[in-house]
Structure formats: structure tokens, C-alpha cells
Design an enzyme around this catalytic site. Structure first.
Site, PDB file in Angstrom:
ATOM      1  N   ASP A  72       4.377 -12.744  -2.330  1.00  0.00           N
ATOM      2  CA  ASP A  72       4.600 -13.159  -3.710  1.00  0.00           C
ATOM      3  C   ASP A  72       3.090 -13.670  -4.559  1.00  0.00           C
ATOM      4  OD1 ASP A  72       7.103 -12.823  -5.831  1.00  0.00           O
ATOM      5  OD2 ASP A  72       5.542 -13.862  -6.397  1.00  0.00           O
ATOM      6  N   GLN A 113      14.523  -9.998 -13.721  1.00  0.00           N
ATOM      7  CA  GLN A 113      13.760  -8.997 -13.320  1.00  0.00           C
ATOM      8  C   GLN A 113      12.560  -8.749 -14.233  1.00  0.00           C
ATOM      9  OE1 GLN A 113      15.318  -5.159 -12.542  1.00  0.00           O
ATOM     10  NE2 GLN A 113      13.643  -4.378 -11.295  1.00  0.00           N
ATOM     11  N   HIS A 129      13.171  -4.613  -5.839  1.00  0.00           N
ATOM     12  CA  HIS A 129      12.573  -5.554  -4.516  1.00  0.00           C
ATOM     13  C   HIS A 129      13.412  -6.523  -4.261  1.00  0.00           C
ATOM     14  CE1 HIS A 129      11.461  -7.038  -8.588  1.00  0.00           C
ATOM     15  NE2 HIS A 129      11.433  -8.009  -8.243  1.00  0.00           N
ATOM     16  N   LEU A 130      13.307  -7.054  -3.008  1.00  0.00           N
ATOM     17  CA  LEU A 130      13.848  -8.057  -2.657  1.00  0.00           C
ATOM     18  C   LEU A 130      13.081  -9.387  -2.326  1.00  0.00           C
ATOM     19  CD1 LEU A 130      15.921  -5.784  -1.500  1.00  0.00           C
ATOM     20  CD2 LEU A 130      16.201  -7.017   0.571  1.00  0.00           C
TER      21      LEU A 130
HETATM   22  P1  AMP Z   1      11.158 -10.259 -10.459  1.00  0.00           P
HETATM   23  O1  AMP Z   1      11.112 -11.287 -11.532  1.00  0.00           O
HETATM   24  O2  AMP Z   1      12.531 -10.368  -9.680  1.00  0.00           O
HETATM   25  O3  AMP Z   1      10.957  -8.682 -11.042  1.00  0.00           O
HETATM   26  O4  AMP Z   1       9.963 -10.380  -9.546  1.00  0.00           O
HETATM   27  C1  AMP Z   1       8.661 -10.004  -9.491  1.00  0.00           C
HETATM   28  C2  AMP Z   1       7.976 -10.864  -8.733  1.00  0.00           C
HETATM   29  O5  AMP Z   1       6.713 -10.045  -8.407  1.00  0.00           O
HETATM   30  C3  AMP Z   1       7.423 -12.106  -9.214  1.00  0.00           C
HETATM   31  O6  AMP Z   1       7.938 -13.265  -8.211  1.00  0.00           O
HETATM   32  C4  AMP Z   1       5.998 -12.164  -9.295  1.00  0.00           C
HETATM   33  O7  AMP Z   1       5.423 -13.340  -8.890  1.00  0.00           O
HETATM   34  C5  AMP Z   1       5.911 -10.910  -8.485  1.00  0.00           C
HETATM   35  N1  AMP Z   1       4.576 -10.055  -8.369  1.00  0.00           N
HETATM   36  C6  AMP Z   1       4.093  -9.616  -9.814  1.00  0.00           C
HETATM   37  N2  AMP Z   1       2.830  -8.892  -9.269  1.00  0.00           N
HETATM   38  C7  AMP Z   1       2.737  -9.211  -8.112  1.00  0.00           C
HETATM   39  C8  AMP Z   1       1.391  -8.885  -7.461  1.00  0.00           C
HETATM   40  N3  AMP Z   1       0.543  -7.905  -7.889  1.00  0.00           N
HETATM   41  N4  AMP Z   1       1.403  -8.956  -5.945  1.00  0.00           N
HETATM   42  C9  AMP Z   1       2.375  -9.911  -5.605  1.00  0.00           C
HETATM   43  N5  AMP Z   1       3.741 -10.265  -6.437  1.00  0.00           N
HETATM   44  C10 AMP Z   1       3.715  -9.897  -7.440  1.00  0.00           C
END
Ligand code: AMP
Length: 112
Positions: A30, A92, A98-99
Site C-alpha cells: 500500500d 472504500q 481489494h483485500l
Molecule cells: P480502500 O480505502 O479500502 O479503498 O483502500 C484503498 C487503498 O489503496 C488505500 O489504503 C490507499 O493507500 C491505497 N492506494 C491508493 N493508490 C495506490 C497506489 N497507486 N499504490 C498502492 N496503494 C494505493
């Protein structure tokens, strides 16, 4: 071109710190870790959120969980949390299933 950033990672149009990949799933660190270990596991197939999966995705969903087990086994992590945020009110922010695999600190319950 899709504006789904995780699909861009799948298609190697966006860089990511990839820790695991097979034909069905890809896992990467992440970008904004909430724990010392914070890995995201996503399907290569475009599924917006868990709600939008179907009975055709049963094997894929099980596979994602097995990837979490495999990665944590490989990292010798025994205590971890697996989280799916489904929908914006559940937290989200990226609308590709995603997990989250979180480890390396103590977690409270109930989650915030
Ligand atoms: P959610 O809030 O469950 O949708 O989680 C999305 C996650 O994606 C968050 O923890 C972000 O930090 C992560 N994220 C967003 N963009 C990227 C990226 N380019 N590479 C890695 N993680 C990302």
C-alpha cells in the site's frame, strides 16, 4: 483508458511495489501503509467491489484469500488482519475489489 488505478497497476501502466503475482491476482504494498506491513491483494479481473461479484467469482474470491495466506506464510507472519472495505461508507476509496493485509502492530476491536 480506464481511470481505475488498480487496473492500471494490473496492466503495468502504473508502477507498484509488487510482492506477488499470478494469473488471477496481484499483490503490492500500500502506498500509504497503516501498519508496518500493509499489502493489497486485488483480482486482475475488473470487479468494483465485493457486492458486485457473482457466483461465477466464487473460486476467484477464495483464491484472493489463499493469496493472503500464502504471502503471510512466506513472510512468516502469524498475526494479521484482512480487511475488505465495501462501499464508500465502509471506507472504500478505490473502486476495484481489494483485500488489505495488515500486520506488525496491535489492532483494536471494533475497528474505527
Ligand atoms: P480502500 O480505502 O479500502 O479503498 O483502500 C484503498 C487503498 O489503496 C488505500 O489504503 C490507499 O493507500 C491505497 N492506494 C491508493 N493508490 C495506490 C497506489 N497507486 N499504490 C498502492 N496503494 C494505493
Amino acid at each position: 483508458m480506464s481511470d481505475n488505478i488498480f487496473l492500471k497497476i494490473v496492466n503495468k501502466e502504473l508502477p507498484a511495489d509488487i510482492v506477488y503475482e499470478d494469473d488471477i491476482a496481484i499483490a503490492f504494498n500500500d502506498i500509504s501503509p497503516q501498519a508496518p506491513t500493509h499489502i493489497l491483494i486485488i483480482p486482475k479481473k475488473e470487479i468494483t467491489k465485493l457486492t458486485d461479484s457473482t457466483s461465477n467469482d466464487t473460486e476467484l474470491l477464495g483464491h484472493l484469500l489463499f493469496v493472503a495466506k500464502k504471502i503471510t506464510d512466506d513472510l512468516k507472519i502469524e498475526n494479521y488482519r484482512v480487511v475488505i472495505n465495501n462501499g464508500s461508507e465502509a471506507g472504500q476509496t478505490v473502486f476495484h475489489l481489494h483485500l488489505h493485509v495488515l500486520a506488525g502492530r496491535t489492532f483494536g476491536w471494533p475497528p474505527g
